[in-house]
Design a protein around this motif. Structure first.
Motif, PDB file in Angstrom:
ATOM      1  N   VAL A 194      29.834  21.499   1.516  1.00  0.00           N
ATOM      2  CA  VAL A 194      30.445  21.948   2.805  1.00  0.00           C
ATOM      3  C   VAL A 194      29.349  22.354   3.722  1.00  0.00           C
ATOM      4  N   ASP A 195      29.435  21.720   4.949  1.00  0.00           N
ATOM      5  CA  ASP A 195      28.415  22.183   6.038  1.00  0.00           C
ATOM      6  C   ASP A 195      28.534  23.578   6.258  1.00  0.00           C
ATOM      7  N   GLU A 196      27.529  24.367   6.211  1.00  0.00           N
ATOM      8  CA  GLU A 196      27.298  25.878   6.577  1.00  0.00           C
ATOM      9  C   GLU A 196      27.699  26.119   8.056  1.00  0.00           C
ATOM     10  N   THR A 197      27.110  25.014   9.092  1.00  0.00           N
ATOM     11  CA  THR A 197      27.076  25.229  10.120  1.00  0.00           C
ATOM     12  C   THR A 197      28.557  25.083  10.984  1.00  0.00           C
ATOM     13  N   THR A 198      29.542  23.919  10.516  1.00  0.00           N
ATOM     14  CA  THR A 198      30.746  23.772  10.784  1.00  0.00           C
ATOM     15  C   THR A 198      31.778  24.235   9.831  1.00  0.00           C
ATOM     16  N   GLY A 199      31.540  24.440   8.650  1.00  0.00           N
ATOM     17  CA  GLY A 199      32.614  24.945   7.801  1.00  0.00           C
ATOM     18  C   GLY A 199      33.370  23.584   7.169  1.00  0.00           C
ATOM     19  N   LEU A 200      32.891  22.346   7.471  1.00  0.00           N
ATOM     20  CA  LEU A 200      33.503  21.213   7.173  1.00  0.00           C
ATOM     21  C   LEU A 200      32.843  20.387   5.883  1.00  0.00           C
ATOM     22  N   PRO A 201      33.652  19.850   5.045  1.00  0.00           N
ATOM     23  CA  PRO A 201      32.825  19.058   3.922  1.00  0.00           C
ATOM     24  C   PRO A 201      32.547  17.955   4.371  1.00  0.00           C
ATOM     25  N   TRP A 202      31.328  17.575   4.093  1.00  0.00           N
ATOM     26  CA  TRP A 202      30.565  16.266   4.266  1.00  0.00           C
ATOM     27  C   TRP A 202      31.539  14.867   4.186  1.00  0.00           C
ATOM     28  N   ILE A 203      31.579  13.915   4.879  1.00  0.00           N
ATOM     29  CA  ILE A 203      32.240  12.888   4.513  1.00  0.00           C
ATOM     30  C   ILE A 203      31.712  12.094   3.244  1.00  0.00           C
ATOM     31  N   LYS A 204      32.863  11.844   2.443  1.00  0.00           N
ATOM     32  CA  LYS A 204      32.113  11.167   1.225  1.00  0.00           C
ATOM     33  C   LYS A 204      31.540   9.945   1.347  1.00  0.00           C
ATOM     34  N   PRO A 205      30.383   9.932   0.637  1.00  0.00           N
ATOM     35  CA  PRO A 205      29.582   8.548   0.859  1.00  0.00           C
ATOM     36  C   PRO A 205      30.571   7.459   0.299  1.00  0.00           C
ATOM     37  N   GLY A 206      30.187   6.145   0.992  1.00  0.00           N
ATOM     38  CA  GLY A 206      30.846   4.865   0.432  1.00  0.00           C
ATOM     39  C   GLY A 206      30.273   4.378  -0.824  1.00  0.00           C
ATOM     40  N   LEU A 207      30.866   3.926  -1.956  1.00  0.00           N
ATOM     41  CA  LEU A 207      30.421   3.623  -3.037  1.00  0.00           C
ATOM     42  C   LEU A 207      30.747   2.052  -3.076  1.00  0.00           C
ATOM     43  N   HIS A 208      29.718   1.498  -4.123  1.00  0.00           N
ATOM     44  CA  HIS A 208      29.930  -0.027  -4.299  1.00  0.00           C
ATOM     45  C   HIS A 208      29.335  -0.201  -5.805  1.00  0.00           C
ATOM     46  N   ALA A 209      29.884  -0.987  -6.389  1.00  0.00           N
ATOM     47  CA  ALA A 209      29.398  -1.240  -7.993  1.00  0.00           C
ATOM     48  C   ALA A 209      29.420  -2.819  -8.005  1.00  0.00           C
ATOM     49  N   VAL A 210      28.536  -3.257  -8.816  1.00  0.00           N
ATOM     50  CA  VAL A 210      28.353  -4.733  -9.269  1.00  0.00           C
ATOM     51  C   VAL A 210      28.040  -5.034 -10.657  1.00  0.00           C
ATOM     52  N   VAL A 211      28.486  -5.617 -11.552  1.00  0.00           N
ATOM     53  CA  VAL A 211      28.202  -5.853 -12.827  1.00  0.00           C
ATOM     54  C   VAL A 211      27.561  -7.512 -13.107  1.00  0.00           C
ATOM     55  N   ARG A 212      26.501  -7.736 -13.372  1.00  0.00           N
ATOM     56  CA  ARG A 212      26.032  -9.221 -13.295  1.00  0.00           C
ATOM     57  C   ARG A 212      24.977  -9.345 -14.501  1.00  0.00           C
ATOM     58  N   ASP A 213      25.573 -10.246 -15.487  1.00  0.00           N
ATOM     59  CA  ASP A 213      25.051 -10.300 -16.783  1.00  0.00           C
ATOM     60  C   ASP A 213      24.298  -9.236 -17.542  1.00  0.00           C
ATOM     61  N   GLY A 214      25.266  -8.291 -17.560  1.00  0.00           N
ATOM     62  CA  GLY A 214      25.112  -7.169 -18.394  1.00  0.00           C
ATOM     63  C   GLY A 214      24.275  -5.868 -17.768  1.00  0.00           C
ATOM     64  N   ASP A 215      23.840  -6.328 -16.310  1.00  0.00           N
ATOM     65  CA  ASP A 215      23.288  -5.507 -15.630  1.00  0.00           C
ATOM     66  C   ASP A 215      24.109  -4.880 -14.568  1.00  0.00           C
ATOM     67  N   ILE A 216      23.860  -3.408 -14.170  1.00  0.00           N
ATOM     68  CA  ILE A 216      25.067  -2.642 -13.288  1.00  0.00           C
ATOM     69  C   ILE A 216      23.969  -2.318 -12.118  1.00  0.00           C
ATOM     70  N   GLY A 217      24.508  -2.370 -10.903  1.00  0.00           N
ATOM     71  CA  GLY A 217      24.069  -1.894  -9.860  1.00  0.00           C
ATOM     72  C   GLY A 217      24.981  -1.093  -9.097  1.00  0.00           C
ATOM     73  N   VAL A 218      24.583   0.017  -8.507  1.00  0.00           N
ATOM     74  CA  VAL A 218      25.379   0.839  -7.774  1.00  0.00           C
ATOM     75  C   VAL A 218      24.623   1.454  -6.626  1.00  0.00           C
ATOM     76  N   VAL A 219      25.509   1.896  -5.723  1.00  0.00           N
ATOM     77  CA  VAL A 219      24.911   2.521  -4.510  1.00  0.00           C
ATOM     78  C   VAL A 219      26.020   3.442  -3.843  1.00  0.00           C
ATOM     79  N   ALA A 220      25.396   4.518  -3.317  1.00  0.00           N
ATOM     80  CA  ALA A 220      26.192   5.450  -2.471  1.00  0.00           C
ATOM     81  C   ALA A 220      25.371   5.343  -0.937  1.00  0.00           C
ATOM     82  N   LYS A 221      26.544   5.234   0.185  1.00  0.00           N
ATOM     83  CA  LYS A 221      25.635   5.122   1.512  1.00  0.00           C
ATOM     84  C   LYS A 221      26.571   5.861   2.409  1.00  0.00           C
ATOM     85  N   GLY A 222      25.950   6.707   3.295  1.00  0.00           N
ATOM     86  CA  GLY A 222      26.553   7.154   4.496  1.00  0.00           C
ATOM     87  C   GLY A 222      25.296   7.912   5.258  1.00  0.00           C
TER      88      GLY A 222
END
Length: 268
Positions: A194-222
Motif C-alpha cells: 500500500v502506497d503510504e502517500t495515497t493509502g492505495l494499493p499498488w496496481i498489480k504487475p502483469g504476469l507472463h509465463a512460457v514453458v519451452r523444452d523443459g525451460d520456464i521463463g516468467v516475468v512481472a511488469k508494471g
C-alpha cells in the motif's frame, strides 16, 4: 433638409442605437474575468496540454500542481470524452480563478484600485493539447465546489517479488504447463504493498509465463519495470531485473520468452 434625407438620417440613428445596445449587451453579459485571469488560465492550459493525459483526472491533477490554494485556483468540473479521433476533445476541465485585485494589498502602497474578480474557464484537450488556442471564459457553475481528483495508484514491481520468483520457480513440479506456472505465480506471490502517500494499493504487475523444452521463463511488469525469472531444465533457478534498454518496445520486450533469451544469450 429634404424628407428623404430626414428619413435616411433617422434610419441611421436607429441602426447606430441598435449597434450600441448590442455592444452594451455583450459587455454586460460577457463572463467575468480580466487580463490577469485570462493569462493565468492560458498558462495552466498550455502547461498541462502535453504530454497527453490518460484521462480527465490526469489533466486535473496536472493543473493543480503548484496551485495548492483552492481560494485562488480550483477545478470545478471534470469531464471525460473517450475517443479514438486525435483531433476531437478527449477531456474537458472547468477551473475557477480568483484574482484579489488590490483588496489584499496594503493601502499604503496602492497606486491604484483594482477590484477582485472570480473567473471561470473551460479548456478542452485533444491528443495535441489544449484546443481552440486556449481556454474559453465561461460563467461559473452555480454552487460549484472545488474537486480534488483521485490520486494515482502506484505502478511497478515490488521488491519482494524477486525472491518470491526464485522460491515459486523452485517449488514447481518437474514438467508444469504454462497455465500451471501462471497459476502458481498468482497464488503465491506476496500481496502488493500500500502506497503510504495515497493509502492505495499498488496496481498489480502483469504476469507472463512460457514453458519451452523443459525451460520456464516468467516475468512481472508494471510502471516501466520488468522482473524476469527462469528455471531451466537442468534445475537452474534465477531472477533479476533486465536492463531497460533490452526490454523496451522494439527490443526483446518483457515476456517469458525474453526472460529465457536474456538468460541464455545475454546481450553484450
Amino acid at each position: 433638409m429634404k424628407r428623404g434625407g430626414i428619413a435616411r438620417l433617422a434610419t441611421a440613428c436607429v441602426a447606430m442605437a441598435g449597434l450600441a445596445a448590442g455592444v452594451t449587451a455583450y459587455v454586460i453579459t460577457r463572463p467575468d474575468g480580466n487580463s490577469d485571469t485570462d493569462k493565468k488560465a492560458k498558462e495552466v492550459a498550455d502547461r498541462i496540454g502535453y504530454p497527453v493525459g490518460e484521462n480527465a483526472n490526469s489533466y486535473a491533477r496536472s493543473a493543480l500542481e503548484g496551485n495548492t490554494d483552492q481560494k485562488y485556483f480550483a477545478i470545478v468540473e471534470i469531464t471525460d470524452s473517450p475517443t479514438t479521433d486525435a483531433a476531437k476533445a478527449r477531456a474537458s476541465l472547468v477551473f475557477r480563478i480568483y484574482d484579489p485585485g488590490t483588496s489584499e494589498s496594503s493601502p499604503t502602497f496602492r497606486l491604484w484600485e483594482k477590484d477582485p474578480v472570480t473567473a471561470c474557464y473551460r479548456a478542452d484537450f485533444n491528443y495535441y493539447g489544449v484546443m481552440d488556442d486556449g481556454p474559453e471564459r465561461v460563467r461559473c457553475p452555480e454552487d460549484a465546489r472545488p474537486i480534488t481528483p483521485p490520486p494515482v495508484q502506484r505502478t511497478g514491481v515490488p521488491e519482494n517479488y524477486l525472491e518470491a520468483f526464485k522460491t515459486i520457480l523452485a517449488e514447481l513440479p518437474p514438467t508444469p504447463t504454462a497455465d500451471e506456472v501462471d497459476g502458481a505465480l498468482r497464488a503465491k506471490l506476496p500481496p502488493v504493498p500500500v502506497d503510504e502517500t495515497t493509502g492505495l494499493p499498488w496496481i498489480k504487475p502483469g504476469l507472463h509465463a512460457v514453458v519451452r523444452d523443459g525451460d520456464i521463463g516468467v516475468v512481472a511488469k508494471g510502471g516501466g519495470d520488468c522482473l524476469a525469472g527462469v528455471r531451466l531444465a537442468n534445475g537452474t533457478v534465477a531472477a533479476w531485473h533486465p536492463r531497460r534498454v533490452h526490454v523496451q518496445p522494439g527490443e526483446l520486450g518483457c515476456s517469458g520468452e525474453s526472460a529465457l533469451s536474456l538468460y541464455k544469450s545475454p546481450p553484450k
